[in-house]
Write an enzyme that holds these catalytic residues in place. Structure first.
Site, PDB file in Angstrom:
ATOM      1  N   GLU A  32       0.817  -1.207   0.000  1.00  0.00           N
ATOM      2  CA  GLU A  32       0.000   0.000   0.000  1.00  0.00           C
ATOM      3  C   GLU A  32       0.861   1.273   0.000  1.00  0.00           C
ATOM      4  O   GLU A  32       0.589   2.206  -0.742  1.00  0.00           O
ATOM      5  CB  GLU A  32      -0.877  -0.023   1.270  1.00  0.00           C
ATOM      6  CG  GLU A  32      -1.870   1.091   1.368  1.00  0.00           C
ATOM      7  CD  GLU A  32      -2.962   0.995   0.330  1.00  0.00           C
ATOM      8  OE1 GLU A  32      -3.433  -0.122   0.082  1.00  0.00           O
ATOM      9  OE2 GLU A  32      -3.323   2.041  -0.234  1.00  0.00           O
ATOM     10  N   ASP A  33       1.885   1.256   0.839  1.00  0.00           N
ATOM     11  CA  ASP A  33       2.581   2.518   1.119  1.00  0.00           C
ATOM     12  C   ASP A  33       3.977   2.660   0.523  1.00  0.00           C
ATOM     13  O   ASP A  33       4.606   3.696   0.680  1.00  0.00           O
ATOM     14  CB  ASP A  33       2.721   2.711   2.647  1.00  0.00           C
ATOM     15  CG  ASP A  33       1.365   2.907   3.301  1.00  0.00           C
ATOM     16  OD1 ASP A  33       0.417   3.235   2.588  1.00  0.00           O
ATOM     17  OD2 ASP A  33       1.273   2.721   4.527  1.00  0.00           O
TER      18      ASP A  33
END
Ligand code: MN
Length: 722
Positions: free
Chosen positions: A80-81
């Site tokens: 996600e990051d």
């Protein structure tokens, strides 16, 4: 030592305690990757981001999870990051771990309150991922728990939103999975940020009475111990205060405050085996009088989250009510750890015999397939997430579970949709009862059906389960669609005649589908239904089909059209300009009285012919009775906050002199106008009442509620619904 390394070393120590032969090199690899790629990222608190995945993994270690799950704890935010891809994870850690990370990535951006469409979609994804592998949701719960623990750093708005979502979805989910320590922590943290003042007050009260309470616990424990010992039983006896959230719920539901320290204490006996549980129960009942209706046998009938215990409430030595639970050590572990207690962490899977305990999950997914409306889906899931507490029998002696307040209809729909649709009543323990009869634990139910029977809207008021609600709604909806089609054709036919045109002729046109497509309807039927529901007017349809009519219309003004316009311009408190409606204009808009939506609330609109659009909050209880075919997308407009709007608050407080003055002063100091204040004392020196205030938006209301909660003597403040 470097704080990150130190954190990780502590995690390893925790894991080593229950799982010394874990694949340490894989865990190290997961840590190295996460540490490398999160490097430079910071959490809101300013500390290095990697502390978060480590903390999440540490919570998973508290659940005694397997290697894969622990690795996923470390890796869960990477895709996600950071620049890491799912493929990278797959190559380095294999299919299982990659799939788990994928499941989490898909649901990681869940933002339940942003819009109900998105909320439903994300939730659906979570259920799907969870059905494939329940570990996804365990990591998600650990993630949420750590985020709740560190919520103090966030903005006030975010705190309230995240906390409410935790109370609505994640705490019930933890409860459904039987992980009671997690449920308790999520509920208490949820209360702390959703109702900070209430939380502070309860905490203060609990702290104040501590020594008194400890003395009481000691006295009762000794009494129980001595009695049981006479009969050769020596269970481990403990007593403790209930957690804050359950105290809060108890105070709210019974309109009381706790002056009596006993009210918030529960005792527990851990016995050697099942027989001893019943033996201890018999002994307790022989010298302390049981309160009728309070005994529950969750050993013979375990809850669907696998919880087992005997519960009883007796009259204690001071005339107080005394709650006692009896369970074995093994039951105790299941009660604390739930699904995690049955997790074979060495093989990374659930015990064979426990795997089918999560039947409800499959049921929930099956039910959602028949639900096309996301709002209804979320509503039904929320209903189903709350644990069942009624246990009833089929004629064959099978046990089925239902939420409190369920009726024969819920029972009938749980058997089969057709049984539900045709249900006319039931025999409960051999006696005939009506459809709205409330079932009680231990009832034996036999459903009576008739081929002539069919569901109607009123049934929605009688049922408690998401499944029954969905099925009834489905039936009612399709019937209403049929009706809308007939009405729509009738209205269109009249409009055709008014212009001396023939609808039957139009219907025979070969390119009719093309023509209605041009008006952006999928087919002719959809056009009729849209008219029938009042989403389209026959006048406008005709003008679009026959543009040459336009000029004639301009010369002779239609009186009916005029009335419509007048209606629409009656703009009560800017209702019309406060709300933007997609695709429809010039229509009367009402903010409904049942839930009094405020700018900032999530809202939904319902259209009805001749009565315009009524706007409700998405969580308004009345929505369950409305037909989602009539639903239209509505939003607050920028000008919505220009108007003062009325809101009712329900207040529960101690009957103390001056409290009403104090209350109105606090509210006025916030610049909030009080329209009326109505508080009455009841017999237990408590007072209950309502206060009508005027605010511009939800933010202002939330501030107002928090300030009232702060006042000494106020027990609870709630925004009132109809
Ligand atoms: Mn996270």
């Amino acid at each position: 030592m470097d704080p990150v390394q130190k954190d990780f070393e502590n995690l390893k120590k925790k894991i080593a305690l229950y799982f010394p032969d874990i694949d340490w090199s894989l865990l190290q690899k997961a840590f190295d990757l996460a540490e490398k790629f999160h490097r430079g990222q910071k959490r809101q608190s300013g500390e290095a981001y990697i502390h978060h995945p480590i903390a999440v993994t540490s919570i998973l270690a508290d659940m005694k999870m397997d290697t894969a799950t622990l690795c996923v704890g470390l890796l869960h935010d990477l895709v996600e990051d950071t620049s890491i891809s799912l493929n990278d994870i797959k190559n380095d850690f294999g299919e299982t771990i990659a799939q788990l990370v994928d499941g989490l990535t898909k649901i990681s951006k869940i933002s339940f309150r942003s819009s109900h469409e998105k909320q439903a979609e994300n939730f659906r994804k979570m259920l799907l991922a969870m059905a494939k592998d329940v570990r996804v949701v365990l990591v998600k719960l650990a993630d949420r728990t750590h985020n709740m623990r560190t919520l103090g750093i966030c903005s006030f708005d975010k705190q309230t939103r995240i906390a409410q979502e935790t109370l609505d979805i994640y705490a019930p989910l933890a409860n459904r999975l039987g992980i009671s320590w997690l449920k308790i922590e999520l509920e208490d943290l949820g209360l702390r940020y959703a109702k900070p003042e209430t939380y502070k007050k309860i905490k203060k009260l609990v702290d104040q009475k501590k020594s008194e309470r400890q003395q009481y616990i000691k006295t009762i424990s000794e009494l129980l111990h001595d009695k049981l010992k006479e009969f050769g039983l020596e269970p481990k006896i403990t007593g403790r205060a209930k957690h804050f959230y359950s105290i809060h719920k108890k105070m709210e539901s019974r309109n009381l405050s706790f002056e009596e320290i006993h009210d918030i204490i529960a005792f527990r006996m851990l016995t050697k085996n099942i027989a001893e549980c019943y033996e201890a129960l018999g002994i307790v009942h022989s010298f302390l009088k049981p309160i009728p209706g309070r005994f529950k046998d969750y050993i013979a009938m375990p809850k669907n989250n696998m919880y087992q215990s005997l519960h009883t409430t007796v009259v204690g030595p001071y005339g107080e009510s005394l709650e006692i639970q009896m369970r074995t050590q093994e039951m105790h572990e299941t009660a604390e750890q739930g699904i995690a207690a049955h997790w074979e962490y060495k093989d990374g899977k659930l015990d064979e015999k426990d795997a089918n305990k999560f039947h409800w999950l499959r049921q929930m997914l099956e039910d959602q397939e028949s639900m096309d409306n996301p709002r209804e889906f979320i509503e039904s899931v929320k209903l189903d997430l709350f644990a069942s507490d009624i246990y009833v029998f089929t004629p064959k002696g099978e046990i089925l579970e239902f939420p409190f307040g369920s009726t024969p209809l819920d029972f009938a729909y749980s058997i089969h949709t057709d049984v539900g649709n045709r249900c006319t009543g039931a025999k409960v323990n051999g006696r005939m009862v009506a459809l709205k009869h409330r079932l009680k634990s231990g009832d034996r139910i036999e459903i009576i059906t008739s081929a002539q029977q069919s569901p109607n809207k009123d049934w929605l008021k009688y049922v408690k389960t998401g499944r029954a609600k969905a099925k009834i709604r489905q039936f009612v909806k399709s019937k209403e669609r049929e009706q809308a089609k007939v009405i729509g054709r009738d209205l269109l036919d009249r409009e055709f005649r008014r212009h001396s045109k023939s609808l039957p002729k139009f219907e025979k046109l070969k390119d009719i589908t093309n023509q209605v497509n041009l008006l952006s309807f999928a087919n002719y039927e959809e056009l009729l239904i849209s008219i029938g529901y009042g989403k389209s007017t026959p006048e406008k349809i005709l003008l679009k089909l026959f543009p040459e009519l336009q000029r004639k219309e301009e010369t002779k003004a239609d009186p009916k059209e005029k009335i419509d316009e007048q209606d629409a311009s009656r703009d009560y408190k800017g209702s019309k300009s406060a709300i933007k409606i997609q695709g429809i204009d010039g229509i009367l808009v009402r903010l409904s009285k049942c839930c009094s939506p405020l700018p900032g609330d999530e809202i939904v609109g319902f259209i009805s012919r001749g009565r315009g659009v009524s706007v409700h909050k998405v969580d308004c209880a009345r929505l369950l009775e409305l037909d989602s075919n009539r639903e239209v997308f509505v939003e607050w407009s920028e000008s919505a906050e220009k108007f003062l709007r009325d809101v009712k608050l329900r207040i529960l407080c101690h009957d103390k002199p001056g409290i009403i003055n104090h209350l109105s002063k606090v509210v006025l100091d916030l610049g909030v106008n009080v329209r009326s204040l109505n508080i009455k004392a009841n017999e237990r020196s408590k007072a209950i009442g309502t206060i009508d205030v005027q605010v511009y938006n939800k933010r202002q209301l939330t501030r107002c509620i928090h300030s009232i909660e702060k006042i000494n003597g106020i027990i609870s403040v709630e925004r009132l619904r109809d």
